[in-house]
Design an enzyme around this catalytic site. Structure first.
Site, short mmCIF file in Angstrom:
data_model
loop_
_atom_site.label_atom_id
_atom_site.label_comp_id
_atom_site.label_asym_id
_atom_site.label_seq_id
_atom_site.Cartn_x
_atom_site.Cartn_y
_atom_site.Cartn_z
N ASP A 353 3.93 -0.98 1.11
CA ASP A 353 5.08 -1.60 0.24
C ASP A 353 6.26 -1.61 0.57
O ASP A 353 6.67 -0.79 1.00
CB ASP A 353 4.54 -0.83 -1.08
CG ASP A 353 5.12 -1.30 -2.21
OD1 ASP A 353 4.83 -2.45 -2.71
OD2 ASP A 353 6.18 -0.59 -2.94
N GLU A 382 5.25 -5.62 3.46
CA GLU A 382 6.14 -6.36 2.98
C GLU A 382 7.53 -6.35 3.67
O GLU A 382 8.23 -5.27 3.39
CB GLU A 382 6.44 -6.15 1.36
CG GLU A 382 5.19 -6.29 0.47
CD GLU A 382 5.40 -6.19 -1.00
OE1 GLU A 382 5.34 -6.94 -1.70
OE2 GLU A 382 6.17 -4.95 -1.02
#
Ligand code: CA
Length: 660
Positions: A353, A382
């Site tokens: 994340d 990400e």
């Protein structure tokens, strides 16, 4: 005399400490490299170690249970001894303390705090106390033989399905007994019947769809749900608020009060997924913590987060704090944690994340550690560029820095937004809705070559995930005036582009059955992080409707076709470049290309327009057969191309795939 009520962690912060944490002097003096932080069992002893360089005293407090609300009686308090590098340790009798619970009491001057062990591997309800648990007792039968069923799979062969544990089983139509639990992920033989039609649900559905990897939203212990409450359809969270990084979340277990249960049930779940041919990817959230009161911040005040001299937390995560991954002992903690999940739980991949908040050195250390556990554990994340108060001059793991990391893949927002329009502008259209501004971007994307990537194995192609609106809702929002059937066509075009592109294929759970998230007012819900089960749960009952089943069959066909067609899954950029050539088309809405290698060839065409077009194929189409056409997709030929044909007719919002 030191006993006081717990104080706010902020009361412990000292400017002079914050200013020195990232200095060479501090790191030289206090970087501990041992692998024994937390609890280790050895013979008749339990060893406990924690890192707290500025504490004046640390003790272990022992309790019979893990529940701070009902059990306040301290059974024993054992003083710890300070050793090298700021590490405190104690040895306890296994016979007396095994399976009991503990926390740390830490004194800084006249301030005293209590903290859970950041290295806790099992905890009581709500994760306030750690447990002296010998993890070997949690292994299911056959655990030593458990293996990743797709161990040697090249990354570009992987088909990843992103799911929230609870969404899979929460709806009544799932037919799954363990609603919202880890164990609900692996029930077999579940189905939904209406009239004469029966459809598979749950794990059987996943197998039918043919995905190779199940990516689960965060399942390490998180803070936002009260584990002591009965299951409540209204109380829901995605779980991006980590509390104990090395412990499974309690609400997904059948008993969050006994620390060993969640550990055992998660292992059983992973083992059953493996036995069914599915690998497991864990969504990990090291970029921020649930809040500032994070336990490591109590042991080493303000060390874990990026915080300014004025004591303002950096907030690139938009979650209130950013982890200072660039500091040695934070970096070590993250690498230790990832390695632990890979070893203890046999996790096959990690999704980071907001990886763009983590430094490149930490990601490379994680890569090195995972390579020592097992080859080929996938890492992706990400790689967004975010504004953060980094405390050292180091690079961050953003898309622009992919070249500085070995085998770390990233989500391609290039393909996502080119297909359906920006996720930040709800009515902005993309290629599938007739927008042509990103057609050139899309051509790079289908080659697995957005400008930041060196190789298709670094690129995760997707059109939707848990964030923002679902694909079908986004299509509805930017096309309010078109019919259901027309929206379905755009949905099929969107996933077709993902499945036919070079790179790693990724899809959001339920996309294959036109997942929608609508609240009680009939409004589409973006970011359903705290919405109830009724918004979030996958509605298996939709599958009995013919138009939904048609979309599902299209996904299955595309998955099979991708698996059967090596030319769609090149592992290296050179292979793509030498094999792919684009045709000139008479309209910018139409993209057509050929992939050709060693006598085999595939022709792919997309039409994002509202009208049909003709595509001239100069060399002719003799010998080709259709695999995708007229809204159908299949791994076996649908029909042959008539001999002598040298043009393709492609309908509005249509995909054609020909193979020879
Ligand atoms: Ca929890």
């Amino acid at each position: 005399m030191f006993f006081m009520a717990d104080i706010n962690v902020r009361d412990l912060y000292r400017k002079e400490w914050i200013n020195c944490y990232s200095t060479e002097e501090f790191e030289n003096e206090y970087t501990y490299t041992g692998n024994d932080l937390g609890v280790t069992f050895s013979g008749e002893e339990i060893y406990v170690k924690c890192w707290s360089p500025y504490a004046d005293a640390v003790s272990v407090r022992v309790f019979l249970t893990g529940d701070v609300k009902t059990d306040t009686k301290i059974q024993d308090t054992i003083a710890m001894t300070k050793g090298e590098k700021g590490v405190w340790s104690a040895a306890l009798s296994r016979e007396i303390f095994e399976n009991q619970y503990y926390d740390y009491e830490v004194r800084f001057g006249k301030n005293i705090v209590t903290a859970c062990d950041p290295y806790a591997k099992a905890v009581g309800v709500n994760g306030n106390r750690a447990m002296f648990l010998d993890l070997s007792v949690t292994n299911p039968d056959g655990w030593d033989e458990d293996r990743n069923p797709n161990q040697d799979m090249p990354w570009t062969d992987m088909l990843i399905y992103e799911l929230h544990t609870r969404d899979f089983s929460a709806d009544e139509s799932s037919g799954i007994k363990n609603k919202g639990k880890f164990l609900g992920l692996v029930e077999t033989g579940t189905e939904y019947t209406q009239g004469e039609i029966t459809v598979k649900t749950g794990l059987d559905h996943l197998k039918e769809l043919g995905v190779t990897h199940l990516h689960l939203l965060p399942f390490c212990d998180y803070g936002s749900l009260d584990e002591a409450l009965e299951y409540d359809k209204e109380l829901y969270n995605w779980g991006y608020d980590p509390l104990n990084y090395n412990v499974p979340e309690g609400t997904y277990s059948t008993d969050p009060f006994h620390g060993e249960v969640r550990v055992r049930e998660l292992k059983e779940t992973i083992q059953k997924l493996h036995n069914n041919g599915i690998s497991v990817v864990m969504d990990v959230v090291y970029n921020h913590t649930y809040n500032e009161e994070y336990c490591y911040n109590k042991l080493v005040p303000a060390y874990f987060h990026r915080i300014s001299e004025d004591m303002v937390n950096s907030d690139g995560s938009a979650c209130g704090n950013d982890t200072a991954t660039e500091r040695n002992m934070v970096s070590k903690f993250i690498a230790d944690s990832v390695e632990y999940w890979a070893r203890e739980y046999h996790i096959d991949g990690f999704r980071f994340d907001l990886m763009g908040l983590i430094d490149v050195n930490t990601m490379n250390e994680i890569r090195r550690r995972l390579d020592n556990v097992r080859p080929n554990i996938i890492i992706y994340g990400e790689g967004w560029k975010l504004d953060t108060g980094i405390t050292k001059d180091v690079d961050l793991a953003t898309q622009a820095n992919t070249c500085k990391m070995d085998r770390v893949a990233m989500f391609s927002d290039n393909i996502r937004d080119a297909i359906k329009g920006s996720v930040f502008k709800e009515d902005e259209k993309g290629y599938i809705s007739g927008e042509i501004k990103d057609v050139e971007e899309l051509k790079l994307a289908v080659m697995g070559a957005p400008e930041w990537a060196q190789t298709p194995a670094q690129v995760v192609n997707y059109t939707s995930c848990h964030d923002n609106y679902t694909l079908f809702d986004k299509i509805a929002l930017c096309n309010p005036d078109i019919s259901f059937e027309e929206r379905v066509k755009q949905n099929k075009l969107a996933i077709g582009i993902v499945m036919l592109s070079q790179g790693i294929a990724f899809m959001h759970a339920g996309e294959e059955i036109l997942r929608t998230k609508v609240d009680s007012n009939g409004e589409y819900v973006s970011d359903s992080v705290r919405s109830c089960d009724c918004v979030n749960a996958i509605k298996w009952s939709d599958l009995v409707k013919p138009e939904y089943m048609d979309v599902y069959q299209y996904y299955i066909g595309l998955v099979k076709l991708r698996k059967d067609t090596e030319l769609l899954r090149f592992p290296c950029p050179k292979c793509v470049k030498s094999a792919v050539s684009f045709y000139e088309t008479d309209d910018v809405h139409v993209i057509c290309y050929k992939i050709e290698k060693e006598g085999k060839s595939v022709i792919v065409a997309f039409n994002g327009d509202d009208i049909s077009h003709e595509i001239q194929i100069k060399e002719g189409l003799d010998g080709y057969q259709y695999y995708v056409a007229e809204g159908k997709a299949s791994a076996t030929p649908l029909k042959s191309v008539a001999s002598g044909t040298s043009s393709l007719s492609i309908c509005a919002k249509e995909i054609i795939v020909l193979k020879k």
